[in-house]
Motif scaffolding. Structure first.
Motif, short mmCIF file in Angstrom:
data_model
loop_
_atom_site.label_atom_id
_atom_site.label_comp_id
_atom_site.label_asym_id
_atom_site.label_seq_id
_atom_site.Cartn_x
_atom_site.Cartn_y
_atom_site.Cartn_z
N TYR A 235 0.82 -1.21 0.00
CA TYR A 235 0.00 0.00 0.00
C TYR A 235 0.85 1.27 0.00
O TYR A 235 0.32 2.38 0.05
CB TYR A 235 -0.91 0.01 1.23
N ARG A 240 -4.80 8.61 0.87
CA ARG A 240 -5.93 8.18 1.68
C ARG A 240 -7.16 7.92 0.80
O ARG A 240 -7.90 6.95 1.03
CB ARG A 240 -6.26 9.26 2.72
N LEU A 243 -6.80 4.56 -0.81
CA LEU A 243 -7.00 3.49 0.16
C LEU A 243 -8.47 3.33 0.52
O LEU A 243 -8.94 2.22 0.73
CB LEU A 243 -6.16 3.77 1.41
N GLU A 244 -9.19 4.44 0.60
CA GLU A 244 -10.61 4.36 0.92
C GLU A 244 -11.36 3.56 -0.14
O GLU A 244 -12.35 2.87 0.18
CB GLU A 244 -11.21 5.76 1.03
N ARG A 247 -11.49 -0.20 0.68
CA ARG A 247 -11.97 -0.45 2.04
C ARG A 247 -12.26 -1.93 2.30
O ARG A 247 -11.80 -2.49 3.29
CB ARG A 247 -13.24 0.36 2.33
N TYR A 271 -10.40 0.80 11.90
CA TYR A 271 -10.20 0.92 10.45
C TYR A 271 -9.44 2.20 10.12
O TYR A 271 -8.48 2.19 9.34
CB TYR A 271 -11.54 0.90 9.73
N ASN A 272 -9.85 3.31 10.72
CA ASN A 272 -9.17 4.58 10.46
C ASN A 272 -7.73 4.56 10.94
O ASN A 272 -6.84 5.17 10.33
CB ASN A 272 -9.93 5.74 11.12
N ILE A 275 -5.75 2.83 8.28
CA ILE A 275 -5.52 3.74 7.17
C ILE A 275 -4.44 4.76 7.53
O ILE A 275 -3.53 5.04 6.74
CB ILE A 275 -6.83 4.47 6.77
#
Length: 315
Positions: A235, A240, A243-244, A247, A271-272, A275
């Motif tokens: 990754y 961001r 990456l979202e 999910r 989860y956040n 990330i």
């Protein structure tokens, strides 16, 4: 220290490396008037500053909290802070070791030593401080009584399998279980993931403690969240927003649901945190999430993220 498999338990056995120096957990060394309690990392910085006066390449090889200067109380170490910590450092340049206590916020009784050792480790290797570890063990561990009072925190190399040839760095919390047995909860230092739970079930014919594995999460974690630090490379460089869009893949690869259940996290917060770790390159989501002790509050977080019937997702 003897180990054996408990009835119906998994076949893997954890052989502990507990050098004689670990007895420093229970020895005393004089009294002082002012009580200052430190977390593991707070004490580590104090001890390391002292060790660098001895050798500028000094790095830790063993850390443990101790009962020194404490009254007999099961609440010692609650919240992750202890009054006294013991440290052992190694210097390649000197080819020697250095032991020192941190008592009431000060480094004392430092002396050169010679002892068997494995590899060194640095403060950056340890994701969770002892206050965070104490939060994780609530409901699974209580403070010890009679011997090793309260909660103890240990960083050391252990042989994690019966036939293991290479010891692994671990972070442990020691106390007692609901049945009053001594218990170790052993964590991966790099990820903060619980690996093994050990209970002391008695003594062998030579008077050595017998420790049985009562929970072993390592096999289940292979290819899942906390064990996947190396997989974060795939990754690298992604924003961001990118990456979202991934999910679902990230939730599965990093076991968001399983981790939220096991550690009583808010799944959205976890989860956040995943990330954030992927974006920043400092991947330590387990140390950045709150463990919810209130059952209803935690369940409301699970329902808000997964909807009604979220319990069935784990079946």
């Amino acid at each position: 220290m003897g180990l054996k498999k408990g009835k119906g338990m998994k076949s893997k056995i954890c052989r502990l490396f507990l050098p004689v120096l670990l007895l420093m957990i229970f020895t005393g060394c004089g009294n002082q008037e002012k009580s200052v309690k430190c977390t593991l990392k707070e004490a580590w910085e104090i001890a390391l500053s002292d060790a660098w006066k001895w050798a500028d390449d000094a790095e830790a090889i063993l850390i443990s909290s101790t009962d020194n200067h404490d009254s007999e109380s099961a609440e010692n170490g609650a919240g992750g802070k202890r009054r006294c910590w013991s440290f052992m450092f190694h210097s390649d340049e000197k080819d020697k070791q250095y032991s020192v206590y941190v008592i009431d916020g000060k480094a004392v009784y430092g002396q050169e030593a010679s002892t068997p050792r494995y590899a060194t480790f640095s403060i950056d290797d340890i994701v969770l401080d002892s206050d965070e570890l104490c939060s994780l063990v609530q409901g699974q561990l209580k403070g010890g009584v009679n011997w090793a009072w309260g909660y103890h925190y240990i960083v050391q190399y252990r042989y994690m399998d019966e036939n293991g040839e290479v010891p692994q760095l671990t972070v442990s919390v020691r106390g007692i279980n609901d049945a009053g047995q001594e218990r170790y909860m052993i964590y991966n230092p790099y990820t903060g993931v619980l690996q093994v739970v050990l209970d002391k079930t008695g003594y062998d014919e030579n008077g050595r403690s017998i420790w049985e594995i009562v929970e072993d999460y390592r096999e289940a974690q292979n290819g899942q969240g906390g064990q996947q630090v190396e997989s974060t490379d795939s990754y690298a460089g992604k924003s961001r927003e990118e990456l979202e869009e991934m999910r679902e893949q990230i939730e599965e690869e990093f076991s968001v649901y399983e981790s939220a259940v096991q550690y009583r996290f808010d799944p959205e917060e976890f989860y956040n945190a995943v990330i954030d770790g992927l974006v920043s390159g400092r991947f330590s989501p387990f140390s950045n999430c709150k463990t919810y002790e209130d059952d209803e509050e935690w369940k409301s977080k699970m329902e808000a993220y997964y909807g009604e019937g979220w319990e069935a997702l784990g079946e």
